[in-house]
Design a protein around this motif. Structure first.
Motif, PDB file in Angstrom:
ATOM      1  N   TYR A 242     -31.651   2.095  -0.431  1.00 45.79           N
ATOM      2  CA  TYR A 242     -32.869   1.870  -1.229  1.00 45.79           C
ATOM      3  C   TYR A 242     -33.669   0.687  -0.671  1.00 45.79           C
ATOM      4  CZ  TYR A 242     -35.723  -0.033  -4.994  1.00 45.79           C
ATOM      5  OH  TYR A 242     -36.764  -0.563  -5.715  1.00 45.79           O
ATOM      6  N   SER A 243     -32.968  -0.385  -0.344  1.00 45.29           N
ATOM      7  CA  SER A 243     -33.633  -1.587   0.166  1.00 45.29           C
ATOM      8  C   SER A 243     -34.350  -1.319   1.478  1.00 45.29           C
ATOM      9  CB  SER A 243     -32.612  -2.714   0.365  1.00 45.29           C
ATOM     10  OG  SER A 243     -32.002  -3.047  -0.863  1.00 45.29           O
ATOM     11  N   ASN A 244     -33.865  -0.356   2.227  1.00 43.65           N
ATOM     12  CA  ASN A 244     -34.481  -0.013   3.508  1.00 43.65           C
ATOM     13  C   ASN A 244     -35.443   1.164   3.400  1.00 43.65           C
ATOM     14  OD1 ASN A 244     -33.208  -1.598   6.000  1.00 43.65           O
ATOM     15  ND2 ASN A 244     -31.592  -1.317   4.465  1.00 43.65           N
ATOM     16  N   GLY A 245     -35.758   1.548   2.164  1.00 44.52           N
ATOM     17  CA  GLY A 245     -36.743   2.596   1.940  1.00 44.52           C
ATOM     18  C   GLY A 245     -36.280   3.992   2.308  1.00 44.52           C
ATOM     19  N   LEU A 246     -34.959   4.220   2.302  1.00 44.21           N
ATOM     20  CA  LEU A 246     -34.422   5.521   2.702  1.00 44.21           C
ATOM     21  C   LEU A 246     -34.184   6.441   1.513  1.00 44.21           C
ATOM     22  CD1 LEU A 246     -31.916   4.187   5.392  1.00 44.21           C
ATOM     23  CD2 LEU A 246     -34.116   5.310   5.798  1.00 44.21           C
ATOM     24  N   ILE A 247     -34.065   5.881   0.327  1.00 45.13           N
ATOM     25  CA  ILE A 247     -34.006   6.653  -0.916  1.00 45.13           C
ATOM     26  C   ILE A 247     -34.826   5.914  -1.967  1.00 45.13           C
ATOM     27  CG2 ILE A 247     -31.770   7.778  -0.495  1.00 45.13           C
ATOM     28  CD1 ILE A 247     -30.460   5.664  -2.271  1.00 45.13           C
ATOM     29  N   SER A 248     -35.230   6.625  -2.987  1.00 42.39           N
ATOM     30  CA  SER A 248     -36.032   6.012  -4.049  1.00 42.39           C
ATOM     31  C   SER A 248     -35.130   5.349  -5.085  1.00 42.39           C
ATOM     32  CB  SER A 248     -36.888   7.087  -4.727  1.00 42.39           C
ATOM     33  OG  SER A 248     -36.063   8.019  -5.407  1.00 42.39           O
ATOM     34  N   GLN A 249     -35.764   4.595  -5.976  1.00 47.82           N
ATOM     35  CA  GLN A 249     -35.032   3.946  -7.066  1.00 47.82           C
ATOM     36  C   GLN A 249     -34.329   4.978  -7.928  1.00 47.82           C
ATOM     37  OE1 GLN A 249     -35.081   0.362  -8.159  1.00 47.82           O
ATOM     38  NE2 GLN A 249     -33.364   1.177  -9.337  1.00 47.82           N
TER      39      GLN A 249
END
Length: 748
Positions: A242-249
């Protein structure tokens, strides 16, 4: 020059020290670079990365049933890595992977500050995926803390070379195929199969995250051993993604709520499906690789990543093993109850001592110079031992002798199914439990085959021209030239007045008639017939051959019986279809071994099948119909050896030949009664239960619904006679059933 401008002696001293330190560091780095602290692989070596790969064993229906390995590793192509797996790996292990050239200096600096200056043990090691790959390929030999810096720097040099030679995709390919997951498991494919029983390409994102999470600590985050730690680590992987923008919240939150669920499957030598079969495959592969290597090849079944495609049918093997356990669990209980408190494994001290003397424990103590009493005393001392039975394993206080007594009572088995047209092995059960009984009763054992040899005697008779409607008296005879040897039947005295057709005699396994048929044909002619049917074991040149005193391997017996449904041609059972290299390129193929010549005529074949169908329909194996309600086209033969030592059953269908032996490993022991130990009771049920399972699965309709060839009208006419004729009144009047007839045996 610069030193003269610095007036302060202290500053000049500090500058000298700094320069000396820099030069020392550079010299130290150069010394590592040029191999003074151990070899650093060259570009040529790195350009051809090779690592040990497990060989894989597949069933005929493409199920992975086992592996041979030193390191459990199965390399797969980059295309088989799910995107979610790659994202999880980069996010948690090396988030700047695509931006650095092997060494992440900002990360290394951060780790250095935290771990050295701030003493933060959670700072990590700062190693990139490429550095970890370097460590995977060239493991540290010296793990002493004083060599930590040397090892790290060597890995940095190797990582830089790897980055210069390989693309990022190639580095991920090599990394995921070499990384350790603990428990001697290397590479993502082996880990996926072990923990989730599925291939890497089929991993769900939450499963991929569990495996990636293990890489930080393969024991501490092992989901089988520490599920709570593993779950926390998996969710930390989701946080990193998530922190690396690979999955959403929302994806992170929903994924974190999924419970940890394993489908653990260890490819253990002792456990799993078909262990005896796998061991036989291993033996044959070892011999094959030895022969190939003598011709210039370089194959190693433990390291070459071979793929071995066998003939075994996974579903059929599973059914056969289930049938074996169902039957022998009940039979074992009946067997033990039949002896009660007087069981020989409890009361026969001389037998127990005899068996103890055969053990390695006894022999080792004997070599040390201990007396027999000292050895027996030592082996009688109690300790915690794990003992197994049909209910599982349990630890109890027992001695070595107690353990021997426990295991000597177990009934064992050998059970084999083959395709009669090719000899392809479909099921193979060499014993009841490979972990505790390594001896394979299919590949290693030769036991007396009892009445299962009689069809060969009758085949030889028909081939000689003796009509199946020829009648033979069931009267017991004492043969004068055989020291009064007198084979008998298990029936009543009234049998002395009966005359059986060959069909009736075979279906009811009448011993006296079998010997008389052998006498009519001749022993040597019967042996020649057996040889034609593929039996190469040396058979006894004695009249008792008719009763199955010859010792024959199950594989040979199966190949001989196959001739009855394979156009009179015997086959040699075989296990391996083909072998490929790790890239699935075929390097060896194996063809069925079917005899070129017919062992007997088509008429004989049809007659024998009809006679053995009678065994099932109305003879010694009639419980196939009455107890198990099997309506399939089945022929067969039961067998029981002297003193109830061996129980046999041969089941023949148009598309399957199945042989089962049940007995004890110790020849000194047998069933207490024929009622319990006869082939129809001890061996037949394994086939019957197996067939019931096959009948329930439409996938096996080609086997279960197959029909025997229709006999010709000429054959039916030859079999058209009364099964039994009784002696006439006068003959019965002057015959004394209590007195044996005496004569010379003339069948030599």
């Amino acid at each position: 020059m610069i030193f003269k401008k610095i007036k302060s002696p202290i500053l000049r001293y500090l500058l000298v020290v700094l320069l000396a330190a820099i030069i020392s560091i550079l010299l130290f780095l150069l010394s590592i670079r040029f191999g003074l602290w151990g070899n650093i692989p060259s570009k040529k070596e790195l350009s051809n990365l090779e690592y040990q790969k497990a060989s894989e064993v597949y069933s005929a229906d493409k199920v992975l049933i086992g592996k041979f390995y030193l390191f459990d590793r199965q390399p797969i192509a980059f295309e088989e890595f799910p995107k979610s797996l790659l994202n999880a790996l980069v996010a948690i292990e090396d988030e700047r992977f695509y931006n650095h050239s092997g060494v992440d200096y900002p990360s290394l600096f951060r780790v250095g500050i935290k771990s050295v200056l701030m003493q933060d043990k959670s700072a990590g090691g700062g190693s990139t995926i490429t550095q970890q790959l370097a460590k995977n390929l060239y493991p540290r030999k010296d793990r002493d803390i004083k060599n930590l810096a040397i090892n790290k720097i060597k890995e940095m040099f190797i990582a830089s070379r790897l980055e210069a030679m390989y693309s990022k995709e190639e580095i991920l390919y090599h990394y995921l195929n070499t990384v350790s997951f603990g428990d001697n498991t290397f590479g993502i494919e082996s880990a996926a199969l072990k923990f989730f029983n599925k291939k890497t390409k089929d991993l769900k994102i939450e499963q991929a995250a569990v495996l990636v999470g293990m890489l930080k600590a393969t024991y501490g985050y092992n989901p089988r051993i520490h599920p709570e730690n593993s779950l926390k680590r998996r969710n930390l992987v989701f946080q990193a993604m998530y922190s690396n923008g690979l999955i959403s919240q929302s994806e992170k939150d929903s994924l974190s709520q999924i419970p940890l669920k394993l489908n653990y499957r260890e490819f253990n030598y002792n456990d799993g499906i078909a262990p005896y079969f796998r061991e036989e495959v291993r033996k044959q592969m070892t011999e094959w690789s030895k022969n190939e290597n003598e011709g210039g090849a370089d194959y190693n079944i433990y390291t070459s990543g071979l793929k071995i495609y066998t003939t075994l049918d996974y579903k059929m093997q599973k059914m056969a093993e289930e049938a074996m356990k169902e039957h022998l669990t009940v039979l074992q209980n009946s067997f033990e109850k039949s002896f009660g408190k007087n069981a020989p494994w409890l009361t026969n001290k001389s037998l127990i001592t005899k068996l103890v003397k055969r053990t390695n424990s006894y022999k080792q103590l004997k070599e040390k110079g201990l007396s027999e009493n000292q050895i027996l005393d030592s082996l009688s001392k109690k300790k915690n031992i794990t003992l197994a039975d049909w209910d599982g394993e349990k630890t109890s206080s027992a001695s070595t002798i107690d353990s021997l007594q426990h295991y000597m009572k177990f009934l064992n088995t050998g059970s084999l199914s083959i395709d009669p047209t090719t000899g392809a092995v479909k099921t193979w059960i060499g014993g009841i439990d490979f972990k505790y009984f390594k001896y394979d009763h299919i590949s290693q054992s030769k036991r007396q085959v009892g009445s299962t040899f009689k069809p060969i005697v009758y085949t030889a008779a028909i081939e000689k021209g003796i009509s199946p409607c020829t009648y033979f008296s069931a009267e017991e005879v004492a043969y004068k030239n055989l020291k009064g040897w007198s084979p008998s039947n298990s029936g009543t005295k009234d049998e002395a007045y009966l005359n059986y057709s060959m069909e009736e005699a075979l279906s009811n396994s009448v011993n006296t008639v079998a010997v008389k048929v052998l006498e009519e044909v001749g022993i040597l002619e019967v042996i020649r017939q057996a040889n034609k049917m593929g039996i190469i074991e040396k058979l006894p040149n004695e009249p008792s051959l008719a009763l199955g005193t010859g010792e024959i391997k199950i594989t040979e017996l199966a190949g001989a019986y196959a001739s009855y449904v394979n156009n009179s041609k015997p086959v040699a059972p075989f296990l391996i279809q083909k072998i490929t290299n790790s890239k699935d390129v075929t390097i060896a193929e194996f063809s069925p071994k079917v005899a070129e010549k017919e062992a007997f005529s088509a008429d004989t074949r049809q007659i024998m099948i009809e006679m053995m169908k009678s065994t099932i329909n109305s003879g010694t194996a009639s419980r196939i119909r009455s107890n198990y309600n099997l309506n399939n086209d089945i022929a067969g033969k039961t067998g029981t050896t002297q003193n109830n030592k061996d129980a046999w059953f041969v089941g023949i269908t148009p598309k399957l030949v199945h042989i089962t032996w049940v007995g004890l490993d110790n020849h000194e022991l047998g069933f207490k009664s024929t009622n319990l130990g006869q082939g129809a009771n001890a061996a037949l049920p394994m086939f019957a239960l197996f067939m019931q399972k096959l009948n329930k699965d439409s996938a096996f309709n080609s086997i279960t619904k197959a029909k025997f060839e229709k006999p010709s009208s000429a054959v039916l006419e030859l079999l058209d006679c009364d099964p039994v004729k009784k002696d006439g009144f006068l003959k019965r009047l002057f015959k004394n059933p209590d007195k044996k007839k005496t004569k010379k045996f003339k069948g030599n």
